[in-house]
Write an enzyme that holds these catalytic residues in place. Structure first.
Site, PDB file in Angstrom:
ATOM      1  N   GLU A 180     -50.404   0.723  33.312  1.00  0.00           N
ATOM      2  CA  GLU A 180     -51.343  -0.139  34.042  1.00  0.00           C
ATOM      3  C   GLU A 180     -50.822  -1.581  34.126  1.00  0.00           C
ATOM      4  OE1 GLU A 180     -53.526   1.212  35.649  1.00  0.00           O
ATOM      5  OE2 GLU A 180     -54.166   3.031  34.623  1.00  0.00           O
ATOM      6  N   GLY A 181     -49.526  -1.713  34.224  1.00  0.00           N
ATOM      7  CA  GLY A 181     -48.896  -3.028  34.226  1.00  0.00           C
ATOM      8  C   GLY A 181     -48.597  -3.441  32.806  1.00  0.00           C
TER       9      GLY A 181
END
Length: 553
Positions: free
Chosen positions: A399-400
Protein backbone atom coordinates in the site's frame (compact mmCIF):
# COMPACT_ATOMS: atom_id res chain seq x y z
CA UNK A 1 -12.38 23.30 13.02
CA UNK A 2 -9.33 21.13 12.64
CA UNK A 3 -11.06 18.00 11.35
CA UNK A 4 -13.20 19.71 8.70
CA UNK A 5 -10.48 19.12 6.13
CA UNK A 6 -7.39 16.97 6.00
CA UNK A 7 -4.11 18.34 7.29
CA UNK A 8 -5.74 21.18 9.22
CA UNK A 9 -4.58 19.68 12.51
CA UNK A 10 -1.15 21.11 11.67
CA UNK A 11 -2.45 24.69 11.56
CA UNK A 12 -1.43 26.30 14.89
CA UNK A 13 -4.24 28.84 14.54
CA UNK A 14 -7.07 26.29 14.34
CA UNK A 15 -8.70 24.68 17.34
CA UNK A 16 -9.71 21.01 17.13
CA UNK A 17 -13.33 20.36 16.23
CA UNK A 18 -15.61 17.42 17.07
CA UNK A 19 -13.63 14.20 17.16
CA UNK A 20 -14.82 10.63 16.70
CA UNK A 21 -13.44 8.13 19.22
CA UNK A 22 -13.94 4.39 19.76
CA UNK A 23 -16.15 5.22 22.73
CA UNK A 24 -18.71 6.59 20.24
CA UNK A 25 -19.54 3.18 18.77
CA UNK A 26 -23.13 2.08 19.41
CA UNK A 27 -24.28 -1.17 20.98
CA UNK A 28 -25.29 -2.35 17.50
CA UNK A 29 -21.82 -1.55 16.20
CA UNK A 30 -20.20 -3.48 19.03
CA UNK A 31 -22.39 -6.50 18.33
CA UNK A 32 -21.07 -6.53 14.76
CA UNK A 33 -17.48 -6.31 16.01
CA UNK A 34 -18.13 -9.23 18.37
CA UNK A 35 -19.51 -11.26 15.47
CA UNK A 36 -16.35 -10.68 13.45
CA UNK A 37 -14.11 -11.44 16.43
CA UNK A 38 -15.96 -14.64 17.33
CA UNK A 39 -15.85 -15.81 13.73
CA UNK A 40 -12.08 -15.32 13.67
CA UNK A 41 -11.61 -17.05 17.05
CA UNK A 42 -14.00 -19.95 16.45
CA UNK A 43 -13.74 -20.61 12.71
CA UNK A 44 -10.54 -19.05 11.37
CA UNK A 45 -7.93 -19.56 14.11
CA UNK A 46 -8.64 -23.30 14.52
CA UNK A 47 -7.89 -23.73 10.80
CA UNK A 48 -4.53 -21.98 11.08
CA UNK A 49 -2.44 -24.96 9.96
CA UNK A 50 -4.64 -25.53 6.91
CA UNK A 51 -4.64 -21.82 6.06
CA UNK A 52 -0.87 -21.55 6.19
CA UNK A 53 -0.46 -24.79 4.22
CA UNK A 54 -2.84 -23.38 1.58
CA UNK A 55 -4.97 -26.51 1.79
CA UNK A 56 -7.26 -26.29 -1.27
CA UNK A 57 -10.65 -24.78 -0.57
CA UNK A 58 -10.01 -23.73 3.03
CA UNK A 59 -9.52 -19.99 2.49
CA UNK A 60 -12.32 -19.89 -0.06
CA UNK A 61 -14.64 -21.69 2.37
CA UNK A 62 -13.85 -19.28 5.17
CA UNK A 63 -14.46 -16.33 2.86
CA UNK A 64 -17.84 -17.77 1.96
CA UNK A 65 -18.71 -18.13 5.64
CA UNK A 66 -17.60 -14.54 6.17
CA UNK A 67 -19.90 -13.47 3.34
CA UNK A 68 -22.85 -15.18 4.99
CA UNK A 69 -22.16 -13.06 8.09
CA UNK A 70 -22.09 -9.88 6.01
CA UNK A 71 -18.33 -9.39 6.30
CA UNK A 72 -17.70 -8.92 2.57
CA UNK A 73 -20.21 -6.10 2.03
CA UNK A 74 -19.05 -3.55 4.57
CA UNK A 75 -18.48 -0.48 2.36
CA UNK A 76 -20.53 -1.24 -0.74
CA UNK A 77 -23.72 0.72 -1.53
CA UNK A 78 -26.97 -0.67 -0.14
CA UNK A 79 -28.65 -0.67 -3.56
CA UNK A 80 -26.16 -3.33 -4.68
CA UNK A 81 -26.43 -5.51 -1.59
CA UNK A 82 -23.86 -3.73 0.57
CA UNK A 83 -24.10 -2.38 4.10
CA UNK A 84 -22.55 1.04 3.37
CA UNK A 85 -21.27 1.23 6.95
CA UNK A 86 -19.69 4.38 8.33
CA UNK A 87 -15.94 4.18 7.74
CA UNK A 88 -15.00 3.85 11.45
CA UNK A 89 -17.46 0.96 11.81
CA UNK A 90 -16.22 -0.95 8.77
CA UNK A 91 -12.65 -0.34 9.91
CA UNK A 92 -13.40 -1.75 13.37
CA UNK A 93 -14.95 -4.86 11.82
CA UNK A 94 -11.76 -5.54 9.88
CA UNK A 95 -9.62 -4.71 12.91
CA UNK A 96 -11.58 -7.33 14.86
CA UNK A 97 -10.26 -10.05 12.54
CA UNK A 98 -6.61 -9.21 13.25
CA UNK A 99 -5.74 -12.40 15.12
CA UNK A 100 -5.01 -14.36 11.92
CA UNK A 101 -3.36 -11.94 9.55
CA UNK A 102 -3.55 -13.95 6.32
CA UNK A 103 -7.33 -14.19 6.53
CA UNK A 104 -7.54 -10.59 7.70
CA UNK A 105 -5.59 -9.45 4.64
CA UNK A 106 -7.78 -11.52 2.33
CA UNK A 107 -10.91 -9.97 3.84
CA UNK A 108 -9.43 -6.46 3.79
CA UNK A 109 -8.67 -6.70 0.07
CA UNK A 110 -12.18 -7.97 -0.67
CA UNK A 111 -13.65 -4.99 1.20
CA UNK A 112 -11.23 -2.46 -0.22
CA UNK A 113 -8.99 -2.44 -3.26
CA UNK A 114 -10.63 -5.65 -4.56
CA UNK A 115 -14.11 -4.12 -4.92
CA UNK A 116 -14.15 -0.37 -4.25
CA UNK A 117 -12.71 0.66 -7.65
CA UNK A 118 -16.07 -0.25 -9.22
CA UNK A 119 -18.06 1.34 -6.39
CA UNK A 120 -16.16 4.62 -6.67
CA UNK A 121 -15.37 4.84 -10.41
CA UNK A 122 -17.73 2.47 -12.22
CA UNK A 123 -20.61 3.36 -14.50
CA UNK A 124 -24.12 2.42 -13.39
CA UNK A 125 -23.96 -0.60 -15.68
CA UNK A 126 -20.60 -1.71 -14.25
CA UNK A 127 -21.85 -1.31 -10.69
CA UNK A 128 -24.94 -3.38 -11.45
CA UNK A 129 -22.83 -6.06 -13.12
CA UNK A 130 -20.15 -6.46 -10.46
CA UNK A 131 -21.08 -5.06 -7.06
CA UNK A 132 -23.83 -7.52 -6.06
CA UNK A 133 -21.37 -10.38 -6.61
CA UNK A 134 -18.68 -8.69 -4.53
CA UNK A 135 -21.16 -7.98 -1.73
CA UNK A 136 -22.50 -11.54 -1.61
CA UNK A 137 -19.05 -13.10 -1.85
CA UNK A 138 -19.88 -14.85 -5.10
CA UNK A 139 -17.18 -12.76 -6.75
CA UNK A 140 -13.76 -11.94 -5.36
CA UNK A 141 -11.51 -9.23 -6.70
CA UNK A 142 -7.88 -8.17 -6.64
CA UNK A 143 -5.88 -5.07 -7.48
CA UNK A 144 -3.26 -5.41 -10.21
CA UNK A 145 -0.99 -2.37 -10.15
CA UNK A 146 2.57 -3.47 -9.28
CA UNK A 147 4.83 -4.98 -11.95
CA UNK A 148 8.20 -6.78 -11.78
CA UNK A 149 9.96 -3.57 -12.87
CA UNK A 150 7.69 -0.96 -11.27
CA UNK A 151 6.88 -1.03 -7.58
CA UNK A 152 6.74 2.39 -5.93
CA UNK A 153 7.01 4.00 -9.40
CA UNK A 154 3.60 2.69 -10.41
CA UNK A 155 3.22 4.99 -13.42
CA UNK A 156 6.25 3.32 -15.02
CA UNK A 157 4.11 0.23 -15.66
CA UNK A 158 4.79 -1.50 -18.99
CA UNK A 159 1.55 -3.47 -19.37
CA UNK A 160 -0.21 -2.32 -22.54
CA UNK A 161 -3.75 -2.21 -23.86
CA UNK A 162 -4.68 -1.95 -27.54
CA UNK A 163 -8.21 -1.63 -28.87
CA UNK A 164 -8.97 -4.32 -31.46
CA UNK A 165 -12.50 -3.87 -32.76
CA UNK A 166 -14.85 -4.32 -29.81
CA UNK A 167 -12.21 -5.82 -27.52
CA UNK A 168 -9.16 -4.67 -25.61
CA UNK A 169 -6.00 -6.73 -25.95
CA UNK A 170 -3.77 -6.58 -22.88
CA UNK A 171 -0.15 -7.70 -22.55
CA UNK A 172 2.05 -7.59 -19.48
CA UNK A 173 2.73 -9.09 -16.07
CA UNK A 174 1.54 -7.91 -12.67
CA UNK A 175 3.56 -8.81 -9.58
CA UNK A 176 2.72 -9.46 -5.88
CA UNK A 177 -1.03 -9.54 -6.45
CA UNK A 178 -2.83 -10.32 -3.19
CA UNK A 179 -5.87 -12.63 -3.53
CA UNK A 180 -4.96 -13.46 -7.15
CA UNK A 181 -5.27 -17.20 -6.52
CA UNK A 182 -8.85 -16.94 -5.24
CA UNK A 183 -10.02 -14.01 -7.38
CA UNK A 184 -12.59 -13.96 -10.17
CA UNK A 185 -11.68 -10.54 -11.48
CA UNK A 186 -8.77 -8.09 -11.34
CA UNK A 187 -8.51 -4.34 -11.66
CA UNK A 188 -5.59 -4.16 -14.08
CA UNK A 189 -3.66 -0.98 -14.85
CA UNK A 190 -2.19 -0.66 -18.34
CA UNK A 191 -1.09 1.97 -20.85
CA UNK A 192 -3.46 2.46 -23.76
CA UNK A 193 -1.42 2.58 -26.96
CA UNK A 194 -2.92 4.80 -29.63
CA UNK A 195 -5.74 7.25 -29.11
CA UNK A 196 -9.18 5.87 -28.29
CA UNK A 197 -12.00 8.41 -28.25
CA UNK A 198 -9.29 11.06 -28.25
CA UNK A 199 -7.57 9.68 -25.14
CA UNK A 200 -4.50 7.58 -24.44
CA UNK A 201 -2.23 6.61 -21.55
CA UNK A 202 -2.37 4.96 -18.12
CA UNK A 203 -5.80 3.41 -17.56
CA UNK A 204 -7.67 0.84 -15.48
CA UNK A 205 -9.53 -2.21 -16.80
CA UNK A 206 -11.91 -4.74 -15.28
CA UNK A 207 -10.42 -8.09 -16.29
CA UNK A 208 -12.35 -11.33 -15.63
CA UNK A 209 -9.91 -14.08 -14.76
CA UNK A 210 -11.55 -16.46 -17.19
CA UNK A 211 -10.76 -14.11 -20.10
CA UNK A 212 -8.78 -15.63 -23.00
CA UNK A 213 -5.06 -15.00 -22.54
CA UNK A 214 -5.28 -14.62 -18.73
CA UNK A 215 -3.15 -16.84 -16.49
CA UNK A 216 -1.53 -16.85 -13.05
CA UNK A 217 1.98 -17.50 -11.85
CA UNK A 218 2.77 -19.90 -9.01
CA UNK A 219 2.07 -18.95 -5.42
CA UNK A 220 4.94 -16.91 -4.02
CA UNK A 221 6.93 -18.33 -1.08
CA UNK A 222 6.89 -15.48 1.43
CA UNK A 223 8.48 -14.54 4.73
CA UNK A 224 5.03 -14.27 6.32
CA UNK A 225 1.33 -14.17 5.49
CA UNK A 226 1.66 -17.80 4.40
CA UNK A 227 -2.07 -18.29 4.05
CA UNK A 228 -2.85 -15.35 1.77
CA UNK A 229 -2.63 -15.86 -1.97
CA UNK A 230 0.12 -13.86 -3.72
CA UNK A 231 0.70 -14.60 -7.39
CA UNK A 232 1.65 -13.00 -10.68
CA UNK A 233 -1.17 -12.07 -13.05
CA UNK A 234 0.00 -12.74 -16.60
CA UNK A 235 -1.69 -11.23 -19.65
CA UNK A 236 -0.74 -12.63 -23.04
CA UNK A 237 -3.01 -11.12 -25.68
CA UNK A 238 -5.75 -11.21 -23.06
CA UNK A 239 -9.05 -10.08 -24.57
CA UNK A 240 -11.77 -8.26 -22.66
CA UNK A 241 -14.85 -6.35 -23.85
CA UNK A 242 -14.50 -2.70 -24.82
CA UNK A 243 -16.84 -1.57 -22.03
CA UNK A 244 -14.50 -2.94 -19.35
CA UNK A 245 -12.56 0.31 -19.07
CA UNK A 246 -12.97 1.62 -15.52
CA UNK A 247 -13.16 5.40 -15.31
CA UNK A 248 -11.61 7.47 -18.07
CA UNK A 249 -8.89 6.41 -20.45
CA UNK A 250 -5.65 8.12 -19.47
CA UNK A 251 -6.90 8.79 -15.92
CA UNK A 252 -5.86 5.53 -14.32
CA UNK A 253 -3.59 7.36 -11.91
CA UNK A 254 -6.67 8.96 -10.32
CA UNK A 255 -8.04 5.50 -9.53
CA UNK A 256 -4.68 4.07 -8.48
CA UNK A 257 -3.74 6.73 -5.98
CA UNK A 258 -7.18 7.41 -4.53
CA UNK A 259 -7.96 3.75 -3.96
CA UNK A 260 -4.59 3.52 -2.22
CA UNK A 261 -5.75 6.17 0.27
CA UNK A 262 -8.48 3.78 1.37
CA UNK A 263 -6.03 0.88 1.40
CA UNK A 264 -3.51 2.80 3.49
CA UNK A 265 -6.14 3.76 6.03
CA UNK A 266 -7.44 0.22 6.37
CA UNK A 267 -3.97 -1.26 6.54
CA UNK A 268 -3.24 0.98 9.51
CA UNK A 269 -6.38 -0.19 11.28
CA UNK A 270 -5.86 -3.89 10.62
CA UNK A 271 -2.25 -3.60 11.78
CA UNK A 272 -3.60 -2.05 14.97
CA UNK A 273 -5.88 -5.06 15.45
CA UNK A 274 -2.99 -7.49 15.02
CA UNK A 275 -0.84 -5.49 17.45
CA UNK A 276 -3.56 -5.83 20.08
CA UNK A 277 -3.72 -9.59 19.52
CA UNK A 278 0.08 -9.93 19.71
CA UNK A 279 0.23 -8.04 23.00
CA UNK A 280 -2.70 -9.96 24.48
CA UNK A 281 -1.00 -13.27 23.59
CA UNK A 282 2.20 -12.08 25.28
CA UNK A 283 0.22 -10.90 28.31
CA UNK A 284 -1.38 -14.33 28.71
CA UNK A 285 2.05 -15.93 28.58
CA UNK A 286 3.68 -13.40 30.94
CA UNK A 287 0.97 -13.86 33.56
CA UNK A 288 1.26 -17.65 33.48
CA UNK A 289 5.03 -17.97 33.18
CA UNK A 290 7.09 -17.92 36.39
CA UNK A 291 10.81 -17.33 36.82
CA UNK A 292 12.72 -16.77 40.08
CA UNK A 293 9.52 -17.57 41.94
CA UNK A 294 7.26 -14.91 40.42
CA UNK A 295 5.28 -14.14 37.28
CA UNK A 296 7.40 -12.59 34.58
CA UNK A 297 4.55 -10.08 34.15
CA UNK A 298 5.65 -8.61 37.50
CA UNK A 299 9.24 -7.89 36.46
CA UNK A 300 10.00 -4.24 35.74
CA UNK A 301 11.58 -4.86 32.34
CA UNK A 302 8.53 -6.77 31.18
CA UNK A 303 6.18 -4.14 32.56
CA UNK A 304 8.16 -1.51 30.68
CA UNK A 305 7.32 -3.33 27.45
CA UNK A 306 3.66 -3.78 28.41
CA UNK A 307 3.13 -0.18 29.49
CA UNK A 308 4.77 1.30 26.41
CA UNK A 309 2.98 -1.02 24.00
CA UNK A 310 -0.41 -0.36 25.60
CA UNK A 311 0.10 3.41 25.43
CA UNK A 312 1.25 3.22 21.79
CA UNK A 313 -1.76 1.10 20.88
CA UNK A 314 -4.12 3.59 22.53
CA UNK A 315 -2.50 6.50 20.66
CA UNK A 316 -2.64 4.84 17.25
CA UNK A 317 -6.21 3.70 17.88
CA UNK A 318 -7.19 7.28 18.80
CA UNK A 319 -5.61 8.65 15.62
CA UNK A 320 -7.05 6.05 13.26
CA UNK A 321 -10.63 6.44 14.44
CA UNK A 322 -10.35 10.21 14.58
CA UNK A 323 -9.30 10.14 10.92
CA UNK A 324 -12.03 7.66 9.98
CA UNK A 325 -14.69 9.78 11.64
CA UNK A 326 -13.47 12.91 9.87
CA UNK A 327 -13.40 11.21 6.46
CA UNK A 328 -16.89 9.84 7.01
CA UNK A 329 -18.25 13.21 8.16
CA UNK A 330 -16.94 14.92 5.03
CA UNK A 331 -18.42 12.18 2.83
CA UNK A 332 -21.78 12.58 4.58
CA UNK A 333 -21.65 16.34 4.04
CA UNK A 334 -21.31 15.66 0.33
CA UNK A 335 -24.34 13.37 0.23
CA UNK A 336 -22.46 10.09 0.78
CA UNK A 337 -22.24 9.46 -2.96
CA UNK A 338 -19.31 7.64 -4.50
CA UNK A 339 -17.93 10.98 -5.59
CA UNK A 340 -18.27 12.40 -2.07
CA UNK A 341 -16.50 9.41 -0.52
CA UNK A 342 -13.71 9.68 -3.06
CA UNK A 343 -13.29 13.41 -2.43
CA UNK A 344 -13.19 12.84 1.32
CA UNK A 345 -10.48 10.19 1.03
CA UNK A 346 -8.47 12.48 -1.22
CA UNK A 347 -8.91 15.40 1.19
CA UNK A 348 -7.60 13.29 4.08
CA UNK A 349 -4.78 11.61 2.13
CA UNK A 350 -2.25 12.91 4.65
CA UNK A 351 -4.10 11.28 7.55
CA UNK A 352 -4.39 8.04 5.55
CA UNK A 353 -0.60 7.99 5.22
CA UNK A 354 -0.27 8.65 8.95
CA UNK A 355 -2.58 5.71 9.66
CA UNK A 356 -0.49 3.46 7.43
CA UNK A 357 2.85 4.49 8.90
CA UNK A 358 1.72 4.59 12.52
CA UNK A 359 -0.23 1.32 12.36
CA UNK A 360 2.41 -0.70 10.53
CA UNK A 361 5.28 0.53 12.68
CA UNK A 362 3.25 -0.01 15.85
CA UNK A 363 2.69 -3.62 14.79
CA UNK A 364 6.40 -4.08 14.11
CA UNK A 365 7.35 -2.83 17.58
CA UNK A 366 4.65 -4.72 19.44
CA UNK A 367 5.20 -8.00 17.58
CA UNK A 368 8.93 -7.79 18.30
CA UNK A 369 8.43 -7.03 22.00
CA UNK A 370 5.75 -9.72 22.28
CA UNK A 371 8.22 -12.31 20.99
CA UNK A 372 10.81 -11.04 23.48
CA UNK A 373 8.29 -11.53 26.30
CA UNK A 374 7.92 -15.17 25.27
CA UNK A 375 11.68 -15.58 25.53
CA UNK A 376 13.06 -18.68 23.83
CA UNK A 377 9.55 -20.03 23.27
CA UNK A 378 8.79 -17.01 21.14
CA UNK A 379 11.29 -18.29 18.59
CA UNK A 380 9.35 -21.54 18.18
CA UNK A 381 6.65 -21.73 15.53
CA UNK A 382 4.29 -23.60 17.84
CA UNK A 383 3.81 -20.37 19.82
CA UNK A 384 1.96 -17.40 18.26
CA UNK A 385 4.68 -14.78 18.68
CA UNK A 386 6.79 -16.03 15.75
CA UNK A 387 3.83 -15.83 13.40
CA UNK A 388 2.92 -12.30 14.47
CA UNK A 389 6.49 -11.15 13.84
CA UNK A 390 6.69 -12.83 10.41
CA UNK A 391 3.33 -11.55 9.28
CA UNK A 392 3.99 -8.02 10.53
CA UNK A 393 6.94 -7.34 8.27
CA UNK A 394 5.04 -6.79 5.02
CA UNK A 395 2.86 -4.04 6.50
CA UNK A 396 5.62 -1.44 6.07
CA UNK A 397 5.95 -2.30 2.37
CA UNK A 398 2.58 -2.74 0.68
CA UNK A 399 0.00 0.00 0.00
CA UNK A 400 2.95 2.29 -0.67
CA UNK A 401 6.13 1.79 1.32
CA UNK A 402 6.46 3.83 4.49
CA UNK A 403 9.30 5.68 2.78
CA UNK A 404 7.03 6.70 -0.09
CA UNK A 405 4.33 7.76 2.35
CA UNK A 406 6.84 9.94 4.20
CA UNK A 407 7.50 11.78 0.93
CA UNK A 408 3.80 11.95 0.04
CA UNK A 409 2.86 13.64 3.32
CA UNK A 410 4.87 16.90 2.98
CA UNK A 411 3.94 17.10 -0.71
CA UNK A 412 0.25 16.73 0.21
CA UNK A 413 0.54 19.47 2.83
CA UNK A 414 2.30 21.72 0.32
CA UNK A 415 -0.62 21.38 -2.11
CA UNK A 416 -3.06 22.36 0.63
CA UNK A 417 -0.96 25.38 1.59
CA UNK A 418 -0.66 26.44 -2.06
CA UNK A 419 -4.41 26.10 -2.49
CA UNK A 420 -5.12 28.28 0.53
CA UNK A 421 -6.90 25.48 2.39
CA UNK A 422 -4.89 26.06 5.55
CA UNK A 423 -1.98 28.01 6.98
CA UNK A 424 0.93 27.37 9.29
CA UNK A 425 1.12 30.78 10.99
CA UNK A 426 1.12 31.02 14.77
CA UNK A 427 2.71 32.75 17.73
CA UNK A 428 4.73 31.46 20.65
CA UNK A 429 2.85 29.49 23.27
CA UNK A 430 3.23 27.76 26.60
CA UNK A 431 1.17 24.80 25.38
CA UNK A 432 3.26 21.71 24.66
CA UNK A 433 1.03 20.54 21.81
CA UNK A 434 0.85 23.95 20.19
CA UNK A 435 4.64 24.29 20.42
CA UNK A 436 5.01 21.03 18.46
CA UNK A 437 2.86 22.45 15.68
CA UNK A 438 4.87 25.68 15.63
CA UNK A 439 8.16 23.77 15.52
CA UNK A 440 6.92 21.76 12.55
CA UNK A 441 5.59 24.89 10.85
CA UNK A 442 8.92 26.66 11.19
CA UNK A 443 10.86 23.72 9.74
CA UNK A 444 8.37 23.28 6.90
CA UNK A 445 8.52 26.98 6.00
CA UNK A 446 12.32 26.92 6.08
CA UNK A 447 12.31 23.88 3.78
CA UNK A 448 10.18 25.78 1.28
CA UNK A 449 12.48 28.80 1.48
CA UNK A 450 15.50 26.60 0.78
CA UNK A 451 14.10 24.32 -1.92
CA UNK A 452 11.02 26.04 -3.31
CA UNK A 453 8.01 23.93 -4.20
CA UNK A 454 9.57 22.04 -7.09
CA UNK A 455 11.65 18.90 -7.43
CA UNK A 456 14.23 20.09 -4.94
CA UNK A 457 11.63 19.88 -2.19
CA UNK A 458 11.00 16.18 -2.88
CA UNK A 459 14.66 15.40 -3.48
CA UNK A 460 15.69 16.22 0.11
CA UNK A 461 14.17 12.95 1.23
CA UNK A 462 15.64 12.72 4.71
CA UNK A 463 14.26 16.18 5.47
CA UNK A 464 10.88 15.09 4.10
CA UNK A 465 10.96 12.11 6.46
CA UNK A 466 11.71 14.38 9.43
CA UNK A 467 8.74 16.59 8.55
CA UNK A 468 6.48 13.55 8.10
CA UNK A 469 7.53 12.07 11.43
CA UNK A 470 6.79 15.36 13.15
CA UNK A 471 3.32 15.35 11.60
CA UNK A 472 2.68 11.80 12.77
CA UNK A 473 3.83 12.50 16.33
CA UNK A 474 1.63 15.60 16.51
CA UNK A 475 -1.44 13.80 15.18
CA UNK A 476 -1.07 10.88 17.58
CA UNK A 477 -0.51 13.13 20.60
CA UNK A 478 -3.41 15.45 19.81
CA UNK A 479 -5.77 12.57 18.94
CA UNK A 480 -4.97 10.89 22.25
CA UNK A 481 -5.51 14.10 24.21
CA UNK A 482 -8.83 14.80 22.48
CA UNK A 483 -10.06 11.28 23.14
CA UNK A 484 -9.17 11.35 26.81
CA UNK A 485 -10.68 14.83 27.25
CA UNK A 486 -14.10 13.61 26.12
CA UNK A 487 -13.92 10.05 27.45
CA UNK A 488 -17.29 9.22 29.08
CA UNK A 489 -15.62 7.09 31.76
CA UNK A 490 -12.18 8.64 32.03
CA UNK A 491 -9.88 7.00 34.56
CA UNK A 492 -6.43 8.04 35.82
CA UNK A 493 -4.84 5.48 33.47
CA UNK A 494 -6.24 7.36 30.46
CA UNK A 495 -4.71 10.60 31.70
CA UNK A 496 -1.42 8.76 32.25
CA UNK A 497 -1.49 7.51 28.65
CA UNK A 498 -2.23 10.99 27.27
CA UNK A 499 0.65 12.50 29.25
CA UNK A 500 3.07 9.72 28.25
CA UNK A 501 2.20 10.04 24.58
CA UNK A 502 2.52 13.84 24.67
CA UNK A 503 5.82 13.73 26.57
CA UNK A 504 7.36 11.27 24.14
CA UNK A 505 5.97 13.15 21.13
CA UNK A 506 7.54 16.36 22.45
CA UNK A 507 10.91 14.65 22.85
CA UNK A 508 10.69 13.20 19.34
CA UNK A 509 9.64 16.46 17.69
CA UNK A 510 12.31 18.40 19.58
CA UNK A 511 15.02 16.09 18.24
CA UNK A 512 13.64 16.01 14.68
CA UNK A 513 13.19 19.79 14.61
CA UNK A 514 16.70 20.39 15.93
CA UNK A 515 18.22 18.13 13.27
CA UNK A 516 16.09 19.68 10.53
CA UNK A 517 16.95 23.19 11.70
CA UNK A 518 20.69 22.47 11.56
CA UNK A 519 20.27 21.03 8.07
CA UNK A 520 18.31 24.12 6.97
CA UNK A 521 20.64 26.62 8.65
CA UNK A 522 18.10 28.07 11.08
CA UNK A 523 17.91 28.22 14.85
CA UNK A 524 16.28 25.18 16.45
CA UNK A 525 12.60 25.85 17.20
CA UNK A 526 11.57 25.90 20.84
CA UNK A 527 9.52 22.92 22.02
CA UNK A 528 7.68 22.85 25.34
CA UNK A 529 8.39 19.50 26.98
CA UNK A 530 6.22 18.31 29.88
CA UNK A 531 8.12 17.55 33.08
CA UNK A 532 6.69 14.05 33.42
CA UNK A 533 8.05 10.94 35.13
CA UNK A 534 7.91 8.69 32.09
CA UNK A 535 8.92 5.58 34.00
CA UNK A 536 6.22 6.06 36.64
CA UNK A 537 3.61 6.64 33.92
CA UNK A 538 4.59 3.41 32.15
CA UNK A 539 4.54 1.46 35.39
CA UNK A 540 1.02 2.61 36.26
CA UNK A 541 -0.25 1.85 32.74
CA UNK A 542 1.35 -1.61 32.85
CA UNK A 543 -0.16 -2.36 36.26
CA UNK A 544 -3.62 -1.52 34.93
CA UNK A 545 -3.14 -3.67 31.83
CA UNK A 546 -1.77 -6.67 33.73
CA UNK A 547 -4.62 -6.51 36.25
CA UNK A 548 -7.16 -6.33 33.42
CA UNK A 549 -5.48 -9.19 31.55
CA UNK A 550 -5.75 -7.46 28.15
CA UNK A 551 -4.32 -4.44 26.42
CA UNK A 552 -7.61 -2.56 25.93
CA UNK A 553 -7.78 0.58 28.10
Amino acid sequence: MSDTHGGAFLDPAQAPGPTFTPEDFSAEDRALFDTARRFCDEQVWPRLADIEAKTPGVLEGLMQQASELGLTMLDLPEQYGGLDLPLPVSMRVLESTGREQSFMLTLMVQNGIGSLPVALFGTDAQKAAWLPGFASGQLRGCYCLTEPGSGSDALAARTTAVLDGDAWVLNGTKQFITNAGIADVGFVFAKVLGEVDGQTGFSCFIVPFDAPGMSLGAEEHKLGMYGSSTRQVILQDARIPRDHVLGQIGRGHVIAFNILNNGRYKLGGTALGSAKCALDAALDYAVGRKQFGQRIADFGMIRRKIGQAAADIYAVESAIYRAGGAIDALANAGGRTGEAKLAALQDFALECSIAKIAGSELLARVADEALQMFGGYGFLEEYPAAKYLRDARIARIYEGTNEINRIVMPRTLLKKLSGGELGLAGSSTDSALASLKLAHARCFSAALEKHGSGKGFDADQELMAHLADMMTAIYLAESTALRVARHPHCQPVHEDVALLVLTQAAAQVAQLAAEAATHLGIAAPSVVRPAADVMALRQRIAAHVVDAGRCAL
